[in-house]
Scaffold this motif. Structure first.
Motif, PDB file in Angstrom:
ATOM      1  N   LEU A  92      27.574  35.982  61.829  1.00  0.00           N
ATOM      2  CA  LEU A  92      26.472  35.557  60.878  1.00  0.00           C
ATOM      3  C   LEU A  92      26.334  34.075  60.752  1.00  0.00           C
ATOM      4  O   LEU A  92      25.170  33.419  61.112  1.00  0.00           O
ATOM      5  CB  LEU A  92      26.866  36.014  59.284  1.00  0.00           C
ATOM      6  N   GLU A  93      27.455  33.187  60.686  1.00  0.00           N
ATOM      7  CA  GLU A  93      27.573  31.761  60.989  1.00  0.00           C
ATOM      8  C   GLU A  93      26.930  31.389  62.400  1.00  0.00           C
ATOM      9  O   GLU A  93      26.393  30.514  62.322  1.00  0.00           O
ATOM     10  CB  GLU A  93      29.004  31.345  60.566  1.00  0.00           C
ATOM     11  N   ASN A  94      27.519  32.116  63.387  1.00  0.00           N
ATOM     12  CA  ASN A  94      27.024  31.554  64.599  1.00  0.00           C
ATOM     13  C   ASN A  94      25.505  31.932  64.565  1.00  0.00           C
ATOM     14  O   ASN A  94      24.875  30.931  65.388  1.00  0.00           O
ATOM     15  CB  ASN A  94      27.561  32.703  65.605  1.00  0.00           C
ATOM     16  N   LEU A  95      24.941  32.918  64.107  1.00  0.00           N
ATOM     17  CA  LEU A  95      23.530  33.099  64.331  1.00  0.00           C
ATOM     18  C   LEU A  95      22.661  31.836  63.488  1.00  0.00           C
ATOM     19  O   LEU A  95      21.782  31.424  64.053  1.00  0.00           O
ATOM     20  CB  LEU A  95      23.080  34.483  63.767  1.00  0.00           C
ATOM     21  N   ARG A  96      23.132  31.628  62.449  1.00  0.00           N
ATOM     22  CA  ARG A  96      22.611  30.693  61.483  1.00  0.00           C
ATOM     23  C   ARG A  96      22.716  29.028  62.100  1.00  0.00           C
ATOM     24  O   ARG A  96      21.732  28.486  62.064  1.00  0.00           O
ATOM     25  CB  ARG A  96      23.284  30.398  60.144  1.00  0.00           C
ATOM     26  N   ARG A 114      19.339  40.525  58.409  1.00  0.00           N
ATOM     27  CA  ARG A 114      18.488  41.519  58.758  1.00  0.00           C
ATOM     28  C   ARG A 114      18.353  41.751  60.333  1.00  0.00           C
ATOM     29  O   ARG A 114      18.367  42.684  60.910  1.00  0.00           O
ATOM     30  CB  ARG A 114      17.031  41.488  58.354  1.00  0.00           C
ATOM     31  N   ALA A 115      18.388  40.587  61.127  1.00  0.00           N
ATOM     32  CA  ALA A 115      18.312  40.681  62.405  1.00  0.00           C
ATOM     33  C   ALA A 115      19.620  41.074  62.894  1.00  0.00           C
ATOM     34  O   ALA A 115      19.508  41.955  63.876  1.00  0.00           O
ATOM     35  CB  ALA A 115      18.270  39.125  63.109  1.00  0.00           C
ATOM     36  N   LEU A 116      20.688  40.850  62.479  1.00  0.00           N
ATOM     37  CA  LEU A 116      22.209  41.207  62.900  1.00  0.00           C
ATOM     38  C   LEU A 116      22.308  42.871  62.675  1.00  0.00           C
ATOM     39  O   LEU A 116      22.663  43.629  63.616  1.00  0.00           O
ATOM     40  CB  LEU A 116      23.303  40.536  62.280  1.00  0.00           C
ATOM     41  N   GLU A 117      21.724  43.176  61.488  1.00  0.00           N
ATOM     42  CA  GLU A 117      21.682  44.614  61.304  1.00  0.00           C
ATOM     43  C   GLU A 117      20.724  45.571  62.223  1.00  0.00           C
ATOM     44  O   GLU A 117      21.245  46.615  62.553  1.00  0.00           O
ATOM     45  CB  GLU A 117      21.168  45.078  59.823  1.00  0.00           C
ATOM     46  N   ARG A 118      19.769  44.920  62.403  1.00  0.00           N
ATOM     47  CA  ARG A 118      18.779  45.529  63.285  1.00  0.00           C
ATOM     48  C   ARG A 118      19.337  45.732  64.922  1.00  0.00           C
ATOM     49  O   ARG A 118      19.150  46.620  65.277  1.00  0.00           O
ATOM     50  CB  ARG A 118      17.592  44.887  63.517  1.00  0.00           C
ATOM     51  N   ILE A 119      20.151  44.822  65.074  1.00  0.00           N
ATOM     52  CA  ILE A 119      20.899  44.835  66.532  1.00  0.00           C
ATOM     53  C   ILE A 119      22.203  45.635  66.658  1.00  0.00           C
ATOM     54  O   ILE A 119      22.683  45.594  67.498  1.00  0.00           O
ATOM     55  CB  ILE A 119      21.010  43.391  67.039  1.00  0.00           C
ATOM     56  N   GLY A 120      22.485  46.081  65.422  1.00  0.00           N
ATOM     57  CA  GLY A 120      23.662  47.034  65.341  1.00  0.00           C
ATOM     58  C   GLY A 120      24.959  46.152  64.892  1.00  0.00           C
ATOM     59  O   GLY A 120      26.074  46.745  65.282  1.00  0.00           O
ATOM     60  N   LEU A 121      24.654  45.270  64.340  1.00  0.00           N
ATOM     61  CA  LEU A 121      25.948  44.616  63.849  1.00  0.00           C
ATOM     62  C   LEU A 121      26.283  44.307  62.388  1.00  0.00           C
ATOM     63  O   LEU A 121      26.946  43.374  61.987  1.00  0.00           O
ATOM     64  CB  LEU A 121      26.247  42.964  64.530  1.00  0.00           C
ATOM     65  N   GLY A 122      25.736  45.363  61.569  1.00  0.00           N
ATOM     66  CA  GLY A 122      25.912  45.130  60.104  1.00  0.00           C
ATOM     67  C   GLY A 122      27.208  45.202  59.895  1.00  0.00           C
ATOM     68  O   GLY A 122      27.431  44.605  58.585  1.00  0.00           O
ATOM     69  N   ALA A 123      28.029  45.888  60.301  1.00  0.00           N
ATOM     70  CA  ALA A 123      29.311  46.127  60.107  1.00  0.00           C
ATOM     71  C   ALA A 123      30.279  44.794  60.326  1.00  0.00           C
ATOM     72  O   ALA A 123      31.121  44.571  60.168  1.00  0.00           O
ATOM     73  CB  ALA A 123      30.055  47.386  60.562  1.00  0.00           C
ATOM     74  N   GLN A 124      29.847  43.919  61.268  1.00  0.00           N
ATOM     75  CA  GLN A 124      30.468  42.899  61.881  1.00  0.00           C
ATOM     76  C   GLN A 124      29.931  41.548  61.438  1.00  0.00           C
ATOM     77  O   GLN A 124      30.436  40.577  62.057  1.00  0.00           O
ATOM     78  CB  GLN A 124      30.429  42.778  63.574  1.00  0.00           C
ATOM     79  N   LEU A 125      29.269  41.386  60.233  1.00  0.00           N
ATOM     80  CA  LEU A 125      28.481  40.290  60.043  1.00  0.00           C
ATOM     81  C   LEU A 125      29.550  38.924  59.577  1.00  0.00           C
ATOM     82  O   LEU A 125      29.449  38.053  60.332  1.00  0.00           O
ATOM     83  CB  LEU A 125      27.634  40.411  58.574  1.00  0.00           C
ATOM     84  N   ASP A 126      30.673  39.636  59.137  1.00  0.00           N
ATOM     85  CA  ASP A 126      31.477  38.625  58.744  1.00  0.00           C
ATOM     86  C   ASP A 126      32.696  38.267  59.695  1.00  0.00           C
ATOM     87  O   ASP A 126      33.656  37.701  59.198  1.00  0.00           O
ATOM     88  CB  ASP A 126      31.924  38.508  57.289  1.00  0.00           C
ATOM     89  N   LEU A 127      32.719  39.022  60.697  1.00  0.00           N
ATOM     90  CA  LEU A 127      33.946  39.112  61.559  1.00  0.00           C
ATOM     91  C   LEU A 127      33.921  37.701  62.345  1.00  0.00           C
ATOM     92  O   LEU A 127      33.209  37.251  62.826  1.00  0.00           O
ATOM     93  CB  LEU A 127      33.904  40.122  62.307  1.00  0.00           C
ATOM     94  N   PRO A 128      34.993  36.886  62.628  1.00  0.00           N
ATOM     95  CA  PRO A 128      35.044  35.969  63.733  1.00  0.00           C
ATOM     96  C   PRO A 128      34.560  36.328  64.825  1.00  0.00           C
ATOM     97  O   PRO A 128      35.045  37.431  65.430  1.00  0.00           O
ATOM     98  CB  PRO A 128      36.490  35.385  63.355  1.00  0.00           C
ATOM     99  N   ALA A 129      33.870  35.666  65.549  1.00  0.00           N
ATOM    100  CA  ALA A 129      33.396  35.997  67.105  1.00  0.00           C
ATOM    101  C   ALA A 129      34.575  36.550  68.041  1.00  0.00           C
ATOM    102  O   ALA A 129      34.299  36.957  68.981  1.00  0.00           O
ATOM    103  CB  ALA A 129      32.541  34.908  67.781  1.00  0.00           C
ATOM    104  N   ARG A 130      35.752  35.805  67.695  1.00  0.00           N
ATOM    105  CA  ARG A 130      36.912  35.884  68.777  1.00  0.00           C
ATOM    106  C   ARG A 130      37.315  37.327  68.809  1.00  0.00           C
ATOM    107  O   ARG A 130      37.844  38.008  69.606  1.00  0.00           O
ATOM    108  CB  ARG A 130      38.043  34.812  68.335  1.00  0.00           C
ATOM    109  N   VAL A 131      36.960  38.133  67.814  1.00  0.00           N
ATOM    110  CA  VAL A 131      37.393  39.413  67.616  1.00  0.00           C
ATOM    111  C   VAL A 131      36.239  40.691  68.083  1.00  0.00           C
ATOM    112  O   VAL A 131      36.727  41.650  68.326  1.00  0.00           O
ATOM    113  CB  VAL A 131      37.863  39.947  66.428  1.00  0.00           C
ATOM    114  N   LEU A 132      35.272  40.155  68.242  1.00  0.00           N
ATOM    115  CA  LEU A 132      33.970  40.817  68.855  1.00  0.00           C
ATOM    116  C   LEU A 132      34.236  41.108  70.508  1.00  0.00           C
ATOM    117  O   LEU A 132      34.703  40.508  71.153  1.00  0.00           O
ATOM    118  CB  LEU A 132      32.826  39.995  68.700  1.00  0.00           C
ATOM    119  N   SER A 133      33.714  42.255  70.693  1.00  0.00           N
ATOM    120  CA  SER A 133      33.577  42.913  72.230  1.00  0.00           C
ATOM    121  C   SER A 133      32.819  41.986  72.834  1.00  0.00           C
ATOM    122  O   SER A 133      31.888  41.430  72.171  1.00  0.00           O
ATOM    123  CB  SER A 133      33.386  44.446  72.275  1.00  0.00           C
TER     124      SER A 133
END
Length: 209
Positions: A92-96, A114-133
Motif C-alpha cells: 500500500l505504501e509503495n502504491l501511494r 481498492r486498486a490493490l484488492e482488485r488486482i488480488g492483493l487484498g491480503a498483502q496490503l500491509d506486507l513489506p515488498a521484500r516478502v512479496l513474490s
C-alpha cells in the motif's frame, strides 16, 4: 495522438530497427510484436521519451517529444517490465508513493486499497515488498492502472505476466474500457488475453536490421 516517423533505434553498437512508423489515435490499442531481441522494449522506451532515437521523430499531438516533454509526461502512464518497489515499504505504501511521485495527488488511500484488492492483493496490503513474490510485486505496479484513467496514453511492457486467468480477464477489460473512453494503449505481451476488440499489431521484426 501519438505519431512516429522513420524511427531508428541503436542499442550499444547494434542497430535494432529503422524506418519504423506508426500512428495511434484516441480509442486505439496497439500490440507491439516480434521475436525476442528485436527491440520491443526498446521501442516502448522510445515512445515514452526515456531514450532518444538514433533517427526519426516521436510526436505527441503533432509536437515532437523534445518540445512537448512536460505535457506528454502528464498524459502518460508507463509500466516497465521490472517492478520498481521500495522493499522496506508495504504494498500500500509503495502504491501511494508511486501515485504521489507521478503527480496523482488526488488519489487517496481508500482508492489505493481498492486498486490493490482488485488486482488480488487484498491480503498483502500491509506486507513489506521484500516478502512479496515476483508476481505479487508485479501486481503492485499494475494496480496503478486502476487509478490512471485521467492519463490518456498507457504504455505497458508485458502487463499480463504472472497474473492468473481471472486477473488477465479483468485487466483486459480495464484496457478495453480505457480505449472505449477515448484513451490509447500500447503494450507488449506473449500471452493471449480476452480483449473484446482485438488490438492492432505492429511487428517490429518488419523493420529489423
Amino acid at each position: 495522438m501519438l505519431e512516429v516517423t522513420d524511427l531508428a533505434c541503436l542499442k550499444g553498437d547494434r542497430l535494432l530497427f529503422r524506418g519504423l512508423a506508426l500512428r495511434l489515435a484516441p480509442g486505439a490499442m496497439l500490440r507491439v510484436a516480434g521475436p525476442n531481441g528485436v527491440g520491443k522494449t526498446s521501442l516502448l522506451r522510445l515512445l515514452t521519451g526515456l531514450t532518444e532515437p538514433e533517427a526519426g521523430t516521436v510526436s505527441w499531438c503533432g509536437v515532437p517529444l523534445r518540445r512537448e516533454r512536460e505535457n506528454f509526461h502528464r498524459a502518460l502512464f508507463y509500466l516497465g517490465h521490472a517492478a520498481a518497489l521500495n522493499d522496506m515499504l508495504s504494498a500500500l505504501e509503495n502504491l501511494r508513493f508511486a501515485c504521489a511521485a507521478a503527480g496523482d495527488e488526488e488519489v487517496d488511500e481508500a482508492a489505493c486499497v481498492r486498486a490493490l484488492e482488485r488486482i488480488g492483493l487484498g491480503a498483502q496490503l500491509d506486507l513489506p515488498a521484500r516478502v512479496l513474490s515476483q508476481g505479487q510485486r508485479r501486481r503492485v505496479g499494475l494496480a496503478r492502472l486502476f487509478l490512471a484513467s485521467a492519463r490518456p496514453l498507457w504504455v505497458l511492457d508485458e502487463p499480463f505476466t504472472a497474473l492468473d486467468v481471472h486477473a488477465v480477464a479483468d485487466l483486459a477489460g480495464t484496457l478495453g474500457a480505457h480505449c472505449a473512453a477515448g484513451g490509447m494503449v500500447v503494450l507488449t505481451t506473449h500471452q493471449e488475453a480476452p480483449f473484446a476488440q482485438p488490438p492492432d499489431v505492429l511487428d517490429v521484426g518488419r523493420y529489423a536490421c
